[in-house]
Design a protein around this motif. Structure first.
Motif, PDB file in Angstrom:
ATOM      1  N   ILE A 416     -19.979 -23.895   8.464  1.00 26.54           N
ATOM      2  CA  ILE A 416     -20.701 -22.361   8.282  1.00 26.54           C
ATOM      3  C   ILE A 416     -19.683 -21.475   7.366  1.00 26.54           C
ATOM      4  CG2 ILE A 416     -21.196 -20.290   9.609  1.00 26.54           C
ATOM      5  CD1 ILE A 416     -22.428 -21.864  11.890  1.00 26.54           C
ATOM      6  N   VAL A 417     -18.719 -21.576   8.078  1.00 25.45           N
ATOM      7  CA  VAL A 417     -17.528 -20.439   7.340  1.00 25.45           C
ATOM      8  C   VAL A 417     -17.085 -21.343   5.868  1.00 25.45           C
ATOM      9  CG1 VAL A 417     -15.236 -19.541   7.372  1.00 25.45           C
ATOM     10  CG2 VAL A 417     -16.543 -19.727   9.342  1.00 25.45           C
ATOM     11  N   SER A 467     -19.532 -14.706  12.373  1.00 28.16           N
ATOM     12  CA  SER A 467     -20.244 -14.106  11.178  1.00 28.16           C
ATOM     13  C   SER A 467     -19.420 -13.340  10.469  1.00 28.16           C
ATOM     14  CB  SER A 467     -21.273 -13.121  11.673  1.00 28.16           C
ATOM     15  OG  SER A 467     -22.244 -13.771  12.324  1.00 28.16           O
ATOM     16  N   ARG A 470     -17.537 -15.852   8.236  1.00 29.34           N
ATOM     17  CA  ARG A 470     -18.309 -16.362   7.161  1.00 29.34           C
ATOM     18  C   ARG A 470     -18.526 -15.298   5.933  1.00 29.34           C
ATOM     19  NH1 ARG A 470     -24.254 -17.435   8.555  1.00 29.34           N
ATOM     20  NH2 ARG A 470     -24.186 -15.277   9.246  1.00 29.34           N
TER      21      ARG A 470
END
Lengths: 568, 301
Positions: A416-417, A467, A470
């Motif tokens: 994700i990151v 989040s 990211r």
């Protein structure tokens, strides 16, 4: 005098049994409540506060079991009562108010019928009397024109109105005790104040005892008479509101109070909140200046990070083939503002005021109807060159409200990151990418070990940290935070806000901060725009907005903030 | 505190996999899965399993025609399920026919799935006019009975296994498209998709990496059930004489093959292929249904 209590919980122990382990949900909790008194149970999620609420009315789910202890209600022990006897207690003696008024009302029944049904069940009234009673109840919870509104369905009410109906339902059986589980968490600040005021006055008028369960000690500071602070299933402190708030003895209570954003003065950071989130390890933070993340990329000369001019956006509410039959909602109406580089700019307003729409317009997630948006002097609305628009919008990253849906559940945290780094090939090798991702996760306070996990293995606050990591991975210059903490506990919120402030300082970020929570705005922002029904009412520095509000709506909003500092 | 929360969550996850294993050991699941395995296994190793090659004209003898089950054939082999009008061993014919039926059904289901997936994802991701257009096409497709469209297509395309596969794929893609679209719309509105477009990732990348993995799960069950459906459509088509060519008979053509002899008492030529068809379709359907229960986290018993 000895047995004057309405409710007395004595050394209650509850455990959760699962195949894997046994969890102490509630240990040795003793609580007492008099008629006409409001008791607040405060604690973060997982502290066992809702479990107590459910234990009182015997609504624990299958895996939980009351081991020892008594729940004395009106001198009757409710523990071990059979389902029939309990139903009578539940209906006519104890009322419940749940967190989400959206789901606690039956959507396909008129509220009148729901009320009448409850009244007839608990009081054995005939239909006519029940109807009159229902109208009276609706009037007493502050619903205008109750006779007409009886025929309305839940979806025809706003969130606050719906919660009033839920309160009316809870009152229908003339209960002696009301348990309110996070009654205002799903509501706007202005509505929250009204609901709390209503509960307070009803409590006084009807002499009912009320238990309010909440994670936000600020909410009940003005409402409750006494407070019980819970941590990890135990009561760590209890006493009158004045005593607990102005002179907290336990370290956890101090942390909780420190975590409530104050609306009177701006503090640099939330201090002494370490007790929250357990024995959190301090992960090695990196020196951003010399790191990949801190590299100065195409420095912008412009001093204006974002300029928005006469922005308009309509949403289609009712679709129709014929143009004239379509119904539009003006979500954003002629909004103009400018954000300086490195500034924290706040947009505040109730739900539906269009503040999130502005954020999404700037981030390029939805298209603009008319007006102009410039990101570092680069026009993005009416620009024919697509590459320029993409480049400009790459500088803007967003952090979303709901940490549970903002991460792809099927990807590992590492992926994700790393996604933006891989997509734009901004790092040279896989090894380098791994290094950056691990540094980033350390920096936001998650640690290297989280790289291989999936999002569902994290709590809400931790997800919000992912989040943030990211968003940072694409090295933005502007960060839009759309209610980043509104679904988190107050204590976790303080940590996330501190993190955002640190990052802003270290990376020289421009923040656009959107929230309905005025104290949070006060702590986070240099300048604020107040929005109402798609229009910006007032833009000013935070100090001026809070000290010298000009617009009547701003004044109203400021007045409604629940203030913990008044108690001191 | 947090570590505890996490360990609790991990516990839940382990529980989930335990529950799934538990659900897998239900009798209906085991039986249907076992039957399915046997059927597929038989089809795969047909040349080794079948007593004779029913299409090798050197072996087939007209003298063996219409032997009843259990009789000995001219060359000494026992025809356990009898022989058909041309003297072919029915058991061998069924095993070979099963092979043809499964190849047609599975490959048409895969093609239909791919088309449906692409259309559904595009429709769900972009919405608006593209969505309206694609979904109207789907509506039109679904408003005709599948068998009718397949008949017309085969009349146009002609005979052959490949033609049948194409026809069945065209008949079925629409239902996949509609299912995927529904799942994709739900996922599309979640914030991780918005976060991805905020990062400036290309549409293709977002659809491929984010939307597809999260909207594919309802298709697993649907694909299983649709495979059973296409076996029966293929059998119907072959029975009507427009399906697979007579040189490579499927279960459907075997049934139609023996149809003429039922009145003269040679029931086995039709009956046994029919029984096999029933068993196959039932096994797949029951397994699909079990799969739906297993994959649905809300059904916990």
């Amino acid at each position: 005098m000895i047995n004057n209590y309405l409710l007395k919980i004595d050394k209650l122990n509850i455990k959760f049994f699962s195949d894997q382990e046994i969890v102490d949900a509630v240990s040795d909790v003793s609580i007492s409540l008099m008629a006409g008194e409001i008791l607040g149970i405060v604690g973060e999620s997982g502290a066992g506060k809702s479990t107590i609420g459910n234990a009182i009315i015997n609504l624990l789910d299958g895996s939980a079991e009351i081991l020892t202890g008594k729940v004395l209600f009106d001198h009757q022990n409710l523990v071990g009562l059979d389902e029939r006897a309990m139903r009578i207690v539940r209906g006519s003696k104890i009322g419940m108010i749940f967190q989400d008024p959206q789901t606690s009302l039956n959507p396909i029944m008129t509220i009148g019928n729901q009320l009448i049904e409850t009244i007839r069940f608990t009081k054995n009234f005939d239909k006519k009397t029940a109807q009159n009673e229902a109208i009276e109840l609706l009037e007493s919870v502050g619903i205008d024109n109750p006779k007409l509104r009886m025929k309305a369905y839940p979806h025809q009410f706003s969130g606050g109105m719906r919660q009033r109906v839920v309160i009316a339902l809870a009152l229908a059986g003339d209960p002696d005790l009301i348990i309110a589980d996070e009654p205002t968490t799903a509501l706007d600040v202005s509505v929250q104040a009204q609901i709390l005021e209503l509960i307070k006055s009803l409590c006084k008028k009807r002499k009912v005892g009320v238990i309010i369960i909440t994670h936000d000690i600020g909410v009940i500071a003005n409402t409750a008479n006494s407070i019980v602070v819970m941590y990890d299933g135990r009561v760590v402190e209890s006493g009158s509101v004045q005593q607990v708030i102005s002179n907290p003895r336990h370290k956890y209570t101090k942390s909780l109070i420190a975590a409530v954003p104050r609306s009177d003065i701006k503090l640099g950071r939330f201090k002494s909140i370490d007790f929250i989130e357990g024995n959190k390890q301090n992960y090695q933070r990196i020196k951003l200046k010399n790191h990949w993340l801190g590299e100065k990329l195409n420095e912008k000369k412009s001093k204006k990070a974002i300029s928005v001019f006469q922005l308009n956006k309509d949403f289609l509410l009712k679709k129709s083939f014929w143009l004239k039959n379509r119904v539009h909602l003006k979500a954003v109406n002629n909004a103009s503002f400018e954000i300086e580089k490195g500034e924290s700019f706040g947009i505040v307003g109730e739900s539906g005021s269009g503040k999130s729409t502005i954020a999404r317009l700037i981030a390029g997630l939805i298209s603009v109807d008319s007006g102009s948006i410039k990101i570092f002097d680069q026009e993005v609305v009416e620009n024919k060159k697509k590459s320029e628009v993409v480049n400009a919008q790459k500088e803007v990253q967003m952090i979303f409200q709901d940490p549970y849906s903002s991460l792809n559940p099927r990807m590992r945290v590492k992926d994700i990151v790393a996604e933006p780094i891989k997509f734009y090939k901004t790092a040279s090798s896989d090894h380098k990418i791994n290094e950056i991702v691990s540094d980033l996760l350390n920096h936001v306070g998650l640690g290297k070990a989280s790289m291989l996990k999936f999002p569902n293995q994290f709590s809400g606050g931790q997800r919000q940290r992912i989040s943030i990591a990211r968003a940072l991975a694409s090295r933005p210059k502007i960060l839009i935070c759309d209610e980043p903490t509104s679904s988190l506990d107050v204590s976790v919120q303080a940590h996330i806000l501190n993190l955002l402030k640190d990052l802003q300082d270290e990376l020289d970020l421009t923040l656009l901060f959107i929230s309905h929570d005025l104290p949070v705005i006060r702590q986070m922002c240099d300048r604020v725009a107040v929005m109402r029904k798609g229009e910006i009412c007032e833009i000013n520095t935070t100090e001026n907005i809070f000290k010298k509000p000009k617009h009547s709506y701003t004044k109203e909003l400021i007045k409604l903030i629940p203030r913990i500092e008044n108690i001191n | 505190m947090n570590d505890k929360v996490i360990s609790k969550k991990n516990g839940v996850q382990n529980n989930n996999s335990k529950i799934i294993i538990k659900k897998f050991t239900r009798p209906a699941t085991i039986i249907s899965l076992g039957l399915l395995f046997i059927i597929i296994f038989c089809a795969v190793i047909a040349p080794f399993l079948a007593p004779t090659n029913p299409y090798d004209l050197k072996v087939v003898s007209i003298l063996d025609s219409r032997l009843s089950p259990g009789d000995s054939m001219f060359n000494g082999n026992v025809a356990w399920l009898g022989t058909d009008g041309a003297g072919r061993d029915v058991l061998s014919a069924i095993i070979y026919g099963l092979r043809t039926s499964l190849i047609v059904a599975i490959s048409s289901a895969l093609i239909a799935l791919t088309i449906g997936l692409i259309v559904g994802l595009i429709s769900g991701f972009y919405g608006g006019k593209i969505d309206s257009f694609l979904m109207r096409v789907v509506d039109i497709q679904l408003s005709f009975p599948a068998i009718l469209i397949a008949l017309v297509l085969l009349a146009l395309l002609g005979k052959g296994i490949d033609k049948v596969i194409i026809a069945l794929a065209i008949v079925q893609w629409a239902i996949y498209a509609r299912t995927v679209r529904a799942a994709a719309i739900v996922e599309r509105n979640k914030e991780y998709i918005q976060a991805a477009s905020c990062l400036g990732l290309s549409d293709f990348f977002i659809i491929w990496k984010h939307l597809l993995p999260n909207s594919i799960s309802p298709l697993i069950v649907l694909a299983t059930l649709q495979t059973a459906h296409s076996i029966s459509i293929e059998a119907t088509l072959s029975f009507l004489g427009v399906g697979v060519p007579i040189t490579e008979p499927s279960l459907g053509s075997l049934i139609s093959n023996g149809f003429d002899f039922i009145l003269s008492g040679a029931y086995w030529i039709t009956f046994f292929p029919g029984l096999m068809l029933l068993a196959t379709v039932a096994a797949i359907n029951i397994f699909g249904d079990q799969l739906r229960i297993i994959l649905n986290p809300r059904v916990n018993n």
